[in-house]
Design an enzyme around this catalytic site. Structure first.
Site, PDB file in Angstrom:
ATOM      1  CG  ASP A 112     -38.512 -20.826 -77.165  1.00 52.68           C
ATOM      2  OD1 ASP A 112     -39.450 -21.570 -77.457  1.00 52.68           O
ATOM      3  OD2 ASP A 112     -38.566 -19.971 -76.269  1.00 52.68           O
ATOM      4  CG  PHE A 160     -40.989 -26.805 -72.528  1.00 48.84           C
ATOM      5  CD1 PHE A 160     -40.333 -25.582 -72.647  1.00 48.84           C
ATOM      6  CD2 PHE A 160     -40.330 -27.856 -71.912  1.00 48.84           C
ATOM      7  CE1 PHE A 160     -39.040 -25.411 -72.154  1.00 48.84           C
ATOM      8  CE2 PHE A 160     -39.036 -27.698 -71.417  1.00 48.84           C
ATOM      9  CZ  PHE A 160     -38.404 -26.472 -71.536  1.00 48.84           C
ATOM     10  NE  ARG A 173     -29.441 -31.421 -70.040  1.00 52.71           N
ATOM     11  CZ  ARG A 173     -29.651 -30.201 -70.526  1.00 52.71           C
ATOM     12  NH1 ARG A 173     -29.966 -30.052 -71.805  1.00 52.71           N
ATOM     13  NH2 ARG A 173     -29.562 -29.153 -69.751  1.00 52.71           N
TER      14      ARG A 173
HETATM   15  P1  IMP Z   1     -33.946 -19.176 -76.980  1.00 50.80           P
HETATM   16  O1  IMP Z   1     -32.771 -18.406 -76.441  1.00 50.80           O
HETATM   17  O2  IMP Z   1     -35.230 -18.782 -76.318  1.00 50.80           O
HETATM   18  O3  IMP Z   1     -34.033 -19.180 -78.487  1.00 50.80           O
HETATM   19  O4  IMP Z   1     -33.784 -20.661 -76.553  1.00 50.80           O
HETATM   20  C1  IMP Z   1     -32.568 -21.250 -76.603  1.00 50.80           C
HETATM   21  C2  IMP Z   1     -32.421 -22.387 -75.632  1.00 50.80           C
HETATM   22  O5  IMP Z   1     -33.518 -22.524 -74.722  1.00 50.80           O
HETATM   23  C3  IMP Z   1     -32.368 -23.665 -76.381  1.00 50.80           C
HETATM   24  O6  IMP Z   1     -31.051 -23.928 -76.816  1.00 50.80           O
HETATM   25  C4  IMP Z   1     -32.867 -24.656 -75.363  1.00 50.80           C
HETATM   26  O7  IMP Z   1     -31.804 -25.113 -74.569  1.00 50.80           O
HETATM   27  C5  IMP Z   1     -33.841 -23.877 -74.519  1.00 50.80           C
HETATM   28  N1  IMP Z   1     -35.220 -24.133 -74.999  1.00 50.80           N
HETATM   29  C6  IMP Z   1     -35.990 -23.349 -75.763  1.00 50.80           C
HETATM   30  N2  IMP Z   1     -37.182 -23.919 -76.046  1.00 50.80           N
HETATM   31  C7  IMP Z   1     -37.153 -25.132 -75.424  1.00 50.80           C
HETATM   32  C8  IMP Z   1     -38.085 -26.232 -75.369  1.00 50.80           C
HETATM   33  O8  IMP Z   1     -39.206 -26.247 -75.953  1.00 50.80           O
HETATM   34  N3  IMP Z   1     -37.677 -27.300 -74.637  1.00 50.80           N
HETATM   35  C9  IMP Z   1     -36.466 -27.360 -74.005  1.00 50.80           C
HETATM   36  N4  IMP Z   1     -35.571 -26.366 -74.057  1.00 50.80           N
HETATM   37  C10 IMP Z   1     -35.908 -25.262 -74.761  1.00 50.80           C
END
Ligand code: IMP
Ligand code: MG
Length: 181
Positions: A112, A160, A173
């Site tokens: 993300d 999301f 989950r």
């Molecule tokens: P990042 O660090 O923002 O790239 O996101 C990493 C973590 O955030 C992922 O491994 C997910 O656990 C959580 N995450 C990011 N986007 C989503 C989403 O759309 N739904 C649920 N969890 C998310």
């Protein structure tokens, strides 16, 4: 198979199903095959799964990889009960796992903001792996990483997503499919 009935059980909290259990199964099988083709049977491959979000993906993926591998886990967290990344990534790393000289595949549920990988990659590289690749089930393509994922399950919409390991405040989950909130 019963994907169309499950949303009723989520009390209307999901807007739609984005990837059905069947979609996921087929794509994960392809990823496993591709990963198997990228390494030789004699390579020392370590699949490192990022908990908790990728726990179902890891379990399904490793069973589709047709070469000998080892499996271990990392735990990182940043989201809590919100839908946007806090930017503060806590990393709980198991230092007993040997990285040095091994071909490491880091398995993520979703990329993300990229904050989690930005935090975790340098730590892994310090361990001197022979190679380091990233496999993510979902990629939102919101960011450019110094090292991007070699294997991506799906180009994810900017929504999301929950289910198949992904949570919102620990809910959802266990769903066998991925839905949007
Ligand atoms: P990042 O660090 O923002 O790239 O996101 C990493 C973590 O955030 C992922 O491994 C997910 O656990 C959580 N995450 C990011 N986007 C989503 C989403 O759309 N739904 C649920 N969890 C998310
Ligand atoms: Mg996660």
């Amino acid at each position: 198979m019963k994907d169309t009935h499950r949303p009723l059980a989520e009390n209307g909290r999901l807007r739609r199903i984005v990837y059905s259990a069947d979609d996921i199964r087929h794509r994960v099988a392809e990823l496993g095959r591709e990963i198997g083709e990228a390494y030789g049977a004699e390579d020392d491959v370590l699949v490192l799964g990022m908990l908790k979000g990728s726990f179902i993906f890891i379990a399904d993926l490793v069973r589709e990889i047709p070469i000998p591998i080892h499996v271990d886990f990392l735990v990182a967290g940043s989201y809590g009960n919100r839908m946007t990344s806090s930017g503060e990534v806590r990393l709980f790393y198991n230092p007993r796992t040997t990285i040095a000289g091994r071909n490491v595949i880091l398995v993520e549920d979703i990329i993300d903001s990229g904050n989690t990988l930005l935090r975790v990659l340098p730590v892994l590289l310090q361990g001197n792996p022979a190679s380091l690749e990233i496999c993510t089930l979902l990629h939102k393509r919101l960011t450019r990483l110094p090292k991007d994922a070699r294997w991506v399950g799906f180009e994810a919409p900017e929504e999301f997503l929950v289910g198949y390991g992904l949570d919102f405040g620990e809910d959802f989950r266990h769903l066998p499919y991925i839905g949007a909130m």
